[in-house]
Design an enzyme around this catalytic site. Sequence first.
Site, short mmCIF file in Angstrom:
data_model
loop_
_atom_site.label_atom_id
_atom_site.label_comp_id
_atom_site.label_asym_id
_atom_site.label_seq_id
_atom_site.Cartn_x
_atom_site.Cartn_y
_atom_site.Cartn_z
N ARG A 160 0.82 -1.22 0.00
CA ARG A 160 0.00 0.00 0.00
C ARG A 160 0.85 1.27 0.00
O ARG A 160 0.42 2.29 -0.53
CB ARG A 160 -0.94 -0.01 1.20
CG ARG A 160 -2.13 -0.93 0.95
CD ARG A 160 -3.03 -0.98 2.14
NE ARG A 160 -4.33 -1.54 1.78
CZ ARG A 160 -5.27 -1.82 2.68
NH1 ARG A 160 -5.06 -1.60 3.95
NH2 ARG A 160 -6.42 -2.32 2.28
N LYS A 171 -18.12 -16.51 4.53
CA LYS A 171 -19.56 -16.46 4.82
C LYS A 171 -20.42 -15.95 3.66
O LYS A 171 -20.08 -14.99 3.00
CB LYS A 171 -19.79 -15.52 6.00
CG LYS A 171 -19.15 -16.04 7.27
CD LYS A 171 -19.61 -15.22 8.46
CE LYS A 171 -18.85 -15.65 9.71
NZ LYS A 171 -17.99 -14.60 10.23
N GLY A 207 -7.47 -7.83 0.07
CA GLY A 207 -7.57 -8.68 1.25
C GLY A 207 -6.93 -10.03 1.07
O GLY A 207 -5.81 -10.14 0.58
N GLY A 265 -12.42 -4.42 1.63
CA GLY A 265 -13.82 -3.99 1.75
C GLY A 265 -14.24 -3.05 0.63
O GLY A 265 -15.35 -3.15 0.12
N1 LIG Z 1 -13.93 -24.18 3.69
C1 LIG Z 1 -13.65 -23.26 4.60
N2 LIG Z 1 -13.90 -23.49 5.90
C2 LIG Z 1 -13.61 -22.55 6.84
N3 LIG Z 1 -13.07 -21.35 6.57
C3 LIG Z 1 -12.81 -21.08 5.28
C4 LIG Z 1 -13.08 -22.02 4.25
N4 LIG Z 1 -12.72 -21.45 3.08
C5 LIG Z 1 -12.21 -20.24 3.37
N5 LIG Z 1 -12.26 -20.02 4.69
C6 LIG Z 1 -11.76 -18.83 5.41
O1 LIG Z 1 -12.33 -17.66 4.91
C7 LIG Z 1 -11.52 -16.59 5.33
C8 LIG Z 1 -11.58 -15.45 4.34
O2 LIG Z 1 -12.88 -15.10 4.09
P1 LIG Z 1 -13.45 -13.67 4.46
O3 LIG Z 1 -14.87 -13.73 4.01
O4 LIG Z 1 -13.15 -13.34 5.87
O5 LIG Z 1 -12.57 -12.66 3.65
P2 LIG Z 1 -12.49 -12.42 2.11
O6 LIG Z 1 -13.71 -12.81 1.41
O7 LIG Z 1 -11.23 -13.01 1.63
O8 LIG Z 1 -12.41 -10.88 2.12
P3 LIG Z 1 -11.19 -9.99 1.86
O9 LIG Z 1 -10.49 -10.59 0.64
O10 LIG Z 1 -11.81 -8.69 1.60
O11 LIG Z 1 -10.33 -10.04 3.08
C9 LIG Z 1 -10.12 -17.12 5.43
O12 LIG Z 1 -9.60 -16.84 6.71
C10 LIG Z 1 -10.28 -18.62 5.19
O13 LIG Z 1 -9.54 -19.40 6.09
O1 LIG Z 2 -7.60 -2.56 5.30
C1 LIG Z 2 -8.62 -2.04 4.82
O2 LIG Z 2 -9.51 -2.70 4.24
C2 LIG Z 2 -8.75 -0.55 4.86
O3 LIG Z 2 -7.56 0.05 5.27
C3 LIG Z 2 -9.91 -0.14 5.74
O4 LIG Z 2 -9.71 -0.55 7.07
P1 LIG Z 2 -10.96 -0.76 8.04
O5 LIG Z 2 -11.68 -1.99 7.60
O6 LIG Z 2 -10.38 -0.85 9.44
O7 LIG Z 2 -11.85 0.46 7.88
#
Ligand SMILES: Nc1ncnc2c1ncn2[C@@H]1O[C@H](COP(=O)(O)OP(=O)(O)OP(=O)(O)O)[C@@H](O)[C@H]1O
Ligand SMILES: O=C(O)[C@H](O)COP(=O)(O)O
Length: 394
Positions: free
Chosen positions: A36, A197, A350, A373
């Site tokens: 970043r 989720k 993320g 996010g």
């Molecule tokens: N089959 C599964 N069972 C349990 N947890 C899971 C499974 N698949 C993925 N995960 C978990 O989901 C988490 C990531 O999902 P989450 O919805 O928190 O973030 P994201 O969609 O990646 O969002 P971002 O990329 O914005 O951080 C990870 O920590 C991963 O371990």
């Molecule tokens: O890491 C992020 O997604 C941004 O810096 C925003 O952070 P926040 O979810 O704590 O608002």
Amino acid sequence: MNKKSIRDVDVRGKRVFCRVDFNVPMENGKITDDTRIRAALPTIRHLVDQGAKVILASHLGRPKGKVVEEMRLTPVARRLAEYLGKPVAKVDEAVGPQVEERVSQLEEGDVLLLENVRFYPGEEKNDPELAQAFARLADLYVNDAFGAAHRAHASTAGIANYLPAVAGFLLQKELETLGQALVNPRRPFTAIIGGAKVKDKIGVIENLLDKVDNLIIGGGLSYTFIHAQGYGIGKSLFEADKEELAKMFIREAEAKGVRLYLPVDAVVADRFAPDADAKVVDISEIPDDMQALDIGPKTRELFADVVKSSQLVIWNGPMGVFEFDRFAQGTNAVAKALAETDAMTIVGGGDSAAAIEKAGLADQVDHISTGGGASLELLEGKVLPGVAVLNDKE
Ligand SMILES: Nc1ncnc2c1ncn2[C@@H]1O[C@H](COP(=O)(O)OP(=O)(O)OP(=O)(O)O)[C@@H](O)[C@H]1O
Ligand SMILES: O=C(O)[C@H](O)COP(=O)(O)O
């Protein structure tokens, strides 16, 4: 983009309050990933080169309105100075007489980094008083904090009520890449949605169903869909209250001619642990006492084939518990498929960005968003508050 950018304004000699997202991961006071910081350099360099007096502001972590020593931005100032090849002054506050005094001493091309704006309770409340205190420091507001643009806070939104407000290069690039992909997509257009989720991805799935040709759902959220199709899922993640919604999405996909792909096999484990006993099973054979922590080899191949046949791929969210090496193969396979295809490839921020970095494939995709996010909210079709407040082009 119909918003003004730093190219549309003359910044020479002006005090510029530039909101960046320096919310970087840290361990024991050391920055573990400075993506970043690097991503903000084009805007900062431009402002320096054009003779602005640059005042940088960012949050770090979630200190909840109090000073938290480990969340000071001092290490960030040092790293930034290395990249810029010039001094970056750092103050231990973000507003107030001492900061104003320091700002008044700035010469053209100087860079000053303020303290973590979330040390002030007014930041997250978008308090007008704090926003005005920020605005008093400057003549112009630049928002380059794409990662925080989904937050309506004093330094990301409120301040724009009191100053001319324009976009920085990173914000502009993120909006153009993701926005353009969604508005006028190359086809076939495939979205890959993973993560934990259903609850967190409802808006994204809803919006994408109107846009994509293929929708791939993997990761923890897929098991609610698989249960909705009538299969047993053992102890895998399940959101009972979202099962009806999952059924509706399955019906909607069919009605809209979107091909929906769900896992056809899984790596199941006896417990949620890096050293759990694990095996591959067909999706219809998940044992009652086990949980699916990754997609299986047939699914990896299926998803990779869909990627191969696409012209545009957007990926958000891991396919399994990629933090444990044993359950990272599905996520890595998707990362590899994106790296190998000629299609335009965009990775939401993320976890997916972290996974693709970890796999060493970051330079082989077209765009990795610096916003988790924020990119998700764009995929949901929402207008980001930190963008809405910027001045429109005449
Ligand atoms: N089959 C599964 N069972 C349990 N947890 C899971 C499974 N698949 C993925 N995960 C978990 O989901 C988490 C990531 O999902 P989450 O919805 O928190 O973030 P994201 O969609 O990646 O969002 P971002 O990329 O914005 O951080 C990870 O920590 C991963 O371990
Ligand atoms: O890491 C992020 O997604 C941004 O810096 C925003 O952070 P926040 O979810 O704590 O608002």
